[in-house]
Design a protein around this motif. Structure first.
Motif, short mmCIF file in Angstrom:
data_model
loop_
_atom_site.label_atom_id
_atom_site.label_comp_id
_atom_site.label_asym_id
_atom_site.label_seq_id
_atom_site.Cartn_x
_atom_site.Cartn_y
_atom_site.Cartn_z
N ASP A 99 10.67 4.86 -9.82
CA ASP A 99 11.33 6.13 -10.10
C ASP A 99 10.51 7.32 -9.59
N PHE A 100 9.19 7.22 -9.68
CA PHE A 100 8.37 8.40 -9.37
C PHE A 100 7.23 8.09 -8.40
N ILE A 101 7.17 6.84 -7.88
CA ILE A 101 6.12 6.51 -6.90
C ILE A 101 6.78 5.92 -5.67
N ASN A 102 6.34 6.38 -4.53
CA ASN A 102 6.90 5.90 -3.27
C ASN A 102 5.76 5.44 -2.37
N SER A 103 5.79 4.15 -1.97
CA SER A 103 4.76 3.63 -1.06
C SER A 103 4.98 4.19 0.32
N THR A 104 3.92 4.69 0.94
CA THR A 104 4.05 5.35 2.25
C THR A 104 3.34 4.61 3.37
N ASP A 105 2.23 3.93 3.07
CA ASP A 105 1.48 3.24 4.12
C ASP A 105 1.13 1.82 3.65
N PHE A 106 1.19 0.88 4.62
CA PHE A 106 0.91 -0.52 4.30
C PHE A 106 -0.04 -1.08 5.35
N SER A 107 -0.71 -2.18 4.98
CA SER A 107 -1.53 -2.92 5.94
C SER A 107 -1.41 -4.41 5.62
N ALA A 108 -1.63 -5.25 6.63
CA ALA A 108 -1.44 -6.69 6.46
C ALA A 108 -2.61 -7.28 5.67
N PHE A 109 -2.26 -8.19 4.73
CA PHE A 109 -3.28 -8.94 3.99
C PHE A 109 -3.32 -10.39 4.50
N ASN A 110 -2.15 -11.03 4.52
CA ASN A 110 -1.99 -12.35 5.14
C ASN A 110 -0.58 -12.42 5.71
N LYS A 111 -0.17 -13.57 6.11
CA LYS A 111 1.12 -13.69 6.77
C LYS A 111 2.28 -13.29 5.88
N SER A 112 2.14 -13.50 4.57
CA SER A 112 3.27 -13.25 3.68
C SER A 112 3.10 -12.01 2.80
N THR A 113 1.92 -11.40 2.80
CA THR A 113 1.67 -10.31 1.86
C THR A 113 1.05 -9.12 2.60
N THR A 114 1.43 -7.94 2.13
CA THR A 114 0.86 -6.71 2.68
C THR A 114 0.18 -5.91 1.57
N ASN A 115 -0.77 -5.06 1.98
CA ASN A 115 -1.46 -4.17 1.05
C ASN A 115 -0.74 -2.82 0.99
N VAL A 116 -0.80 -2.17 -0.16
CA VAL A 116 -0.31 -0.79 -0.28
C VAL A 116 -1.51 0.13 -0.04
N ASP A 117 -1.46 0.86 1.07
CA ASP A 117 -2.60 1.73 1.42
C ASP A 117 -2.50 3.10 0.78
N SER A 118 -1.31 3.66 0.68
CA SER A 118 -1.17 4.99 0.09
C SER A 118 0.21 5.14 -0.53
N VAL A 119 0.30 6.01 -1.50
CA VAL A 119 1.56 6.26 -2.20
C VAL A 119 1.73 7.75 -2.42
N THR A 120 2.94 8.14 -2.75
CA THR A 120 3.25 9.51 -3.17
C THR A 120 3.68 9.47 -4.63
N TYR A 121 3.01 10.27 -5.45
CA TYR A 121 3.21 10.24 -6.90
C TYR A 121 3.94 11.53 -7.29
N TYR A 122 5.16 11.39 -7.85
CA TYR A 122 5.98 12.54 -8.24
C TYR A 122 5.84 12.80 -9.74
N ILE A 123 5.40 14.01 -10.09
CA ILE A 123 5.16 14.37 -11.49
C ILE A 123 5.97 15.59 -11.83
N SER A 124 6.51 15.65 -13.02
CA SER A 124 7.39 16.75 -13.41
C SER A 124 6.61 18.04 -13.61
N LEU A 125 7.34 19.14 -13.60
CA LEU A 125 6.76 20.45 -13.80
C LEU A 125 6.11 20.56 -15.17
N ALA A 126 6.75 19.99 -16.17
CA ALA A 126 6.25 20.09 -17.55
C ALA A 126 4.94 19.34 -17.70
N PHE A 127 4.76 18.24 -16.97
CA PHE A 127 3.55 17.42 -17.14
C PHE A 127 2.35 18.01 -16.41
#
Length: 1170
Positions: free
Chosen positions: A125-153
């Motif tokens: 709902d509030f996190i979006n993965s933006t960059d990935f890198s390969a770990f093995n043939k079937s799995t990738t790493n999450v290198d960076s994300v965008t974190y959405y936070i409300s005005l009130a928080f």
């Protein structure tokens, strides 16, 4: 059939759309850990995963989730993280935990932010993965994300297309659901209660009753007794003078032997130069508190400090590549200049000195808080942000277009977080100094506004050095290195750097140099007075008899007698073991010379004006003369002696020592004058009558007729001055007195430390830069004495400053006046928290396991306390405290207490209880004496009934808290002593003693008026001069009053005129002219303290004394002096005449105005100071 089919299709489509939205809101963006980061190899990357949340598989993971993220505990604990991710989260929050945990609301909000990021079941709902890198043939790493936070928080702007995280937050004044209280005042200003009320101001009132009585008529019992006492003194001194002239060699040899025996005590002479011993009484509060601190924690460290500025205009603008406004950097923070400053700092750290054949380096004497684990010296310098390394200072991360991280970014990070062990940049540089402690920017930078440290115009480098009380060997090494340090910086030359500096020994060195440089000036001053005395003592009747009438040898003998009396006083007290001070050595010769020379002139000039009676021998004539003048000399000398000895009751060491030495010197001088000098005078008269020249007394000149004549000065006083001065002069002195009373409470208190330095001292530049650039003053230590119970919650709450502590606790009160209190107790609570990884113990052996250590594989570790989030108390408090005080801070635990608090806590009874402890803070920058005095007062108000406040300068400035009382006490006691002695020795003439005391009091009050006009502050030096003023004023007044009392003239005016003619000329030539020439030379001194406290005050004392003794007092006696015994035939007529004359100049309006001014000022002074 067709319509229903269409409805079913529509419902199915709508269900699929809703289900897709539900699935989208419930899926993860990662799960588990995969490969390592290429930028930070030790950092693990999470695995890319877009499926639904997964229940935690084991009990360890569920316990971690409950401990770290209780808000995500629900049902079967379906989350988007596994156990390993939770372990990583726990490790990553250790440093924030130590600094945020004392504010529960802040820490809760912080944990909510990272728990939702790491494990939330609705991550997508509030996190979006933006960059990935390969770990093995079937799995990738999450290198960076965008974190959405409300005005009130987080006060951020939400982005469309996502549902920002908007969990509940807590205000710092709110309590948490788990029972944790609100944040403390230090962490949340909204949680602060009312400011603690200082102690009440005490005021006192005084009913002043002025009673004046004046009795006229026949001689009273006291007058009869006084006449008999006067006759006894006359007979006693006449017989003594006659004996001294008849047996001169016996008297002179006896005097020489006694003087030699007394002066031999000078071989035991000790001179006190320690400022503490000089200005602070051993029984004073500050001295006792300092002794208590030294006993439990050791002496204050010694300080060597540089303040560095630059004349170069090299300021520049830094533009961060990460965004944000441009940042202005001042010239002194230019990297080229920083390299030059680092070179200077390195050269200083490499300095070596020689002490008794040993080589002394900075490491031998410096403060090393982590020794022996880390022997690096404490250096409070911004260059410690770069580990004192040119390589790290030059390090940067950049490409061919932009610089991303360099010394600018590291500087900005470190000034905002000086305790950081990692600046979070890819360079991962520490801000903590190489010595294992932080360098706070307000200690290492100067010349900035607010917190704009980048605009600093001065660098401050401080080298704390160990101090030693009783180890002269180690102290000698420190002094030797400091001397090399001073010589090096004096000779250091760099056109790009302007350096002012100070070492711990600098002030004492400069005072010694100042004293030595003024020896020539003082010697010239005394030579001028000696020459004048030798020449003025003779009365030249004619040019033909100039060699015979000269009394140079007698004048020199009189001077030697004065110096002998000073030597006897110093020797006797040296026998006893009382040390001398520079004030004694510099002031007492001046005082005794004034008193002694005056008596010499009185004896000699009285003889010169006297005619020998028929068939009267020389010894009888001198005995008769001594019988006339010795009671007056005894009156003045004994009054001064008693006044000085009573002044020794003062609690101020400098005043007490001066009073003791001065009182004894004055009395010995009197004894030598009526014995040894009288014998020498008899021999000199015989030489003169034998027509032998002065000095060359073996040569006999041809006989000539001895013709006596009145001296020029005596004729001037008798024929011109006395008749002229007995006019309407009183109004002038009443105006002077009124003005002085009006400004007496405006005289400044204190002693500007700049005044104690020579005009060419390097310390003057340092003092100026200290006031101009520095933002933080001297450290202050709040000491809790032995006996406080830290093992109970109540005892802890009375001291600590964190959650649950009393609003008026010690740390909270310190925080109200200083935003940087150092609290070992609060840091101990943070260190010992179970959630912290700072410290563990082996559950099999109970041994301590430091956070940086690796536990043995066969033994597991347990968290510290068994009471969960509660503080340790009872035996548990003492069980872990020694570990805390020995723990060295490291990157995993910045709260180890060894560096900061190992000397702050005194453990007693085999580490089973806490003795004395201290909490350190800093004063704001203190520029003037009033700033130092106010700081001391504030610290005293804060610590009343709680603890002790101990500052480096308190022992020097405590005297000013009671200087008003000390001044009033010393001068009051002196006046009372003068009054009592004058009453007795003036033949119990109470009214004459009143007039003497009143005139001296006027001189003292007028001295305060001069002090205000001439910018002379009230301190121990000026108080000594005021006490001396009392003594010299007796010389100006008592001789005149006694001559008036014994005069046989009929009217007051005639008696005042006779007294002024006979005694006034001797007083004028004996004190005024003698001192005037010597005082003027003091104006040429290089020492500011000599120019102000000796030249200005001595000149004022002599001029005011002469004006009151030779102008005001004779006029006052002509109006209000005690009359001769009135005859029974015309008493009313005489009284009426004198009252009419007095009222001619003093109307009832004058009296009312003067009385109103005096009483009003008395009330204001009492309300202000008492």
């Amino acid at each position: 059939m067709h319509l229903p089919g269409r409805k079913q299709l529509f419902c199915l489509l709508w269900t699929i759309i809703l289900l897709s939205h539900w699935v989208h809101g419930q899926h993860c963006i990662w799960y588990g850990e995969c490969g390592n980061s290429t930028k930070i190899p030790e950092k693990k990357l999470n695995c890319n995963y877009t499926g639904p949340p997964i229940p935690l598989p084991d009990q360890e993971g569920q316990d971690l989730l409950k401990d770290l993220c209780p808000g995500l505990v629900y049902g079967d604990n379906r989350v988007c993280c596994d156990t390993q991710q939770l372990k990583t989260l726990k490790n990553n929050i250790q440093i924030p935990l130590q600094f945020l945990s004392r504010c529960p609301a802040c820490f809760f909000n912080f944990m909510t932010l990272f728990c939702e990021l790491t494990c939330s079941p609705r991550q997508s709902d509030f996190i979006n993965s933006t960059d990935f890198s390969a770990f093995n043939k079937s799995t990738t790493n999450v290198d960076s994300v965008t974190y959405y936070i409300s005005l009130a928080f987080a006060n951020d702007v939400p982005i469309g297309g996502m549902t920002p995280m908007n969990n509940e937050t807590f205000n710092c004044t709110q309590s948490l659901d788990d029972g944790s209280g609100p944040c403390s005042c230090q962490d949340c200003s909204a949680a602060c209660g009312p400011t603690p009320v200082t102690s009440s101001q005490f005021r006192s009132s005084l009913n002043v009753v002025l009673i004046s009585s004046y009795f006229l008529g026949d001689a009273t019992c006291c007058e009869t007794l006084g006449e008999r006492f006067e006759n006894c003194l006359r007979v006693l001194f006449s017989s003594w003078g006659s004996m001294c002239v008849r047996h001169p060699l016996t008297v002179i040899l006896t005097s020489v032997v006694l003087v030699s025996i007394c002066s031999a005590g000078l071989t035991y002479m000790r001179i006190t130069t320690s400022p503490v011993e000089l200005w602070s009484s051993p029984s004073s509060r500050a001295r006792q508190e300092k002794d208590y601190f030294d006993q439990h924690f050791g002496p204050f460290f010694r300080t060597e400090q540089l303040i560095i500025t630059t004349p170069v205009n090299a300021s520049f603008i830094f533009s961060p590549t990460s965004g944000g406004p441009d940042i202005h950097f001042s010239s002194i923070l230019n990297i080229t200049l920083l390299h030059q400053v680092l070179d200077l700092q390195t050269e200083i750290t490499n300095l070596t000195a020689e002490y008794k054949g040993e080589t002394v380096t900075l490491k031998d004497i410096c403060l090393s808080p982590l020794a022996p684990y880390n022997d690096n010296c404490t250096i409070l310098s911004v260059l410690n942000y770069y580990q004192n390394s040119h390589e790290i200072l030059d390090r940067k991360i950049a490409d061919e277009f932009l610089v991303y991280f360099d010394y600018h970014t590291h500087f900005m990070y470190c000034v905002s977080s000086p305790t950081a062990l990692d600046d979070t940049s890819p360079m991962h540089e520490a801000c903590m100094g190489t010595f294992g402690g932080p360098v706070f920017p307000w200690l290492a930078l100067g010349g900035y506004e607010g917190t704009a440290y980048n605009n600093a115009t001065a660098l401050v480098i401080t080298f704390p050095v160990n101090n030693y009380l009783n180890d002269t060997e180690k102290l000698g090494k420190a002094l030797a290195w400091e001397k090399v340090f001073i010589d090096f910086v004096k000779n250091y030359d760099n056109p790009n750097l302007t350096i002012s500096f100070s070492a711990e020994r600098s002030i004492e060195d400069e005072i010694d140099r100042e004293s030595n440089s003024d020896v020539t000036t003082i010697v010239i001053s005394y030579v001028i007075m000696f020459v004048y005395i030798s020449l003025a003592l003779g009365h030249i009747n004619s040019f033909r008899t100039v060699l015979v009438d000269s009394k140079i040898s007698l004048g020199i003998a009189g001077i030697l007698i004065v110096l002998s009396s000073v030597a006897c006083s110093l020797g006797i007290f040296s026998y006893i073991g009382i040390p001398l001070t520079l004030i004694v050595i510099e002031v007492i010769p001046f005082l005794v010379l004034a008193v002694g020379v005056d008596n010499i002139f009185i004896i000699v000039q009285t003889y010169q004006r006297d005619e020998r009676m028929p068939e009267e021998e020389l010894h009888q004539q001198i005995g008769r003369i001594l019988g006339e003048v010795a009671p007056s000399m005894f009156l003045s000398s004994f009054s001064e002696t008693v006044a000085f000895f009573l002044g020794a009751l003062s609690s101020m060491p400098a005043v007490r020592t001066f009073s003791l030495f001065a009182g004894l010197a004055v009395f010995i001088d009197f004894l030598l004058q009526i014995s040894c000098f009288v014998s020498l005078l008899g021999l000199d008269i015989k030489r003169q009558e034998a027509n032998r020249p002065d000095i060359l007394c073996c040569v006999k000149l041809s006989e000539g007729q001895q013709v006596k004549s009145e001296g020029c000065l005596f004729r001037f006083f008798k024929k011109i001055y006395a008749p002229f001065i007995l006019k309407d002069w009183v109004a002038v002195f009443v105006g002077m007195l009124s003005f002085s009373i009006a400004v007496v409470n405006k005289v400044e208190i204190g002693l500007d430390q700049k005044l104690s330095m020579p005009d060419d001292s390097y310390m003057l530049d340092y003092f100026g830069n200290l006031s101009e650039y520095l933002h933080t003053g001297a450290p202050v230590y709040f000491v809790v004495e032995d006996g406080h119970d830290y093992k109970t919650i109540e005892g802890q709450n009375a001291v600590c400053g964190g959650v649950g502590c009393n609003n008026n606790s010690l740390v909270q009160q310190i925080y109200t006046i200083s935003n940087v209190p150092s609290s070992w107790l609060d840091d101990y609570f943070d260190w010992v928290k179970p959630q912290s990884s700072c410290c563990r113990y082996y559950n099999y052996t109970g041994a301590f396991c430091n956070a940086s250590g690796k536990p043995l594989s066969t033994e597991s570790t347990e968290p510290m306390t068994t009471t969960g989030k509660q503080r340790p108390n009872g035996t548990e408090f003492m069980h872990f405290l020694p570990w805390f005080l020995s723990d060295i801070p490291n990157i995993k635990c910045g709260k180890g207490g060894h560096a900061a608090y190992s000397s702050a806590v005194d453990l007693i009874e085999n580490n089973t209880d806490v003795g004395a402890t201290y909490f350190m803070s800093y004063h704001s920058i203190l520029k003037t004496s009033s700033d130092f005095i106010d700081a001391l007062k504030m610290a005293r108000e804060l610590t009343d009934n709680i603890t002790q406040a101990i500052g480096v300068f308190y022992v020097f400035y405590e005297q000013y808290l009671t200087i008003i009382y000390d001044t009033a006490f010393n001068l009051g006691v002196s006046l009372v002593a003068i009054f009592v002695v004058s009453t007795v020795l003036l033949g119990f003439e109470l009214w004459s003693a009143v007039l003497v005391s009143f005139t001296i009091a006027m001189i003292l009050v007028n001295m305060f008026g001069v002090m205000w006009l001439w910018d002379i502050s009230l301190n121990a030096v000026s108080l000594v001069n005021l006490v001396m003023c009392c003594g010299i004023s007796v010389e100006f007044c008592s001789h005149i009053v006694r001559a008036f009392s014994v005069s046989t003239k009929s009217s007051r005016v005639d008696r005042a005129e006779e007294a002024l003619a006979h005694m006034g000329s001797s007083v004028f030539s004996g004190i005024t002219l003698t001192k005037f020439g010597g005082i003027l030379i003091l104006a040429l001194s290089k020492s500011q303290i000599f120019q102000i406290f000796y030249f200005r005050m001595y000149l004022s004392i002599v001029l005011l004394g002469a004006a009151h003794g030779l102008i005001f007092l004779p006029v006052l006696l002509s109006y209000a002096g005690k009359p001769q015994y009135l005859s029974s035939r015309h008493p009313a007529k005489k009284v009426k005449f004198n009252l009419k004359k007095l009222m001619k100049h003093f109307t009832i309006v004058h009296y009312n105005i003067l009385l109103k001014v005096i009483i009003t000022k008395i009330f204001k002074l009492l309300q202000l100071y008492f």
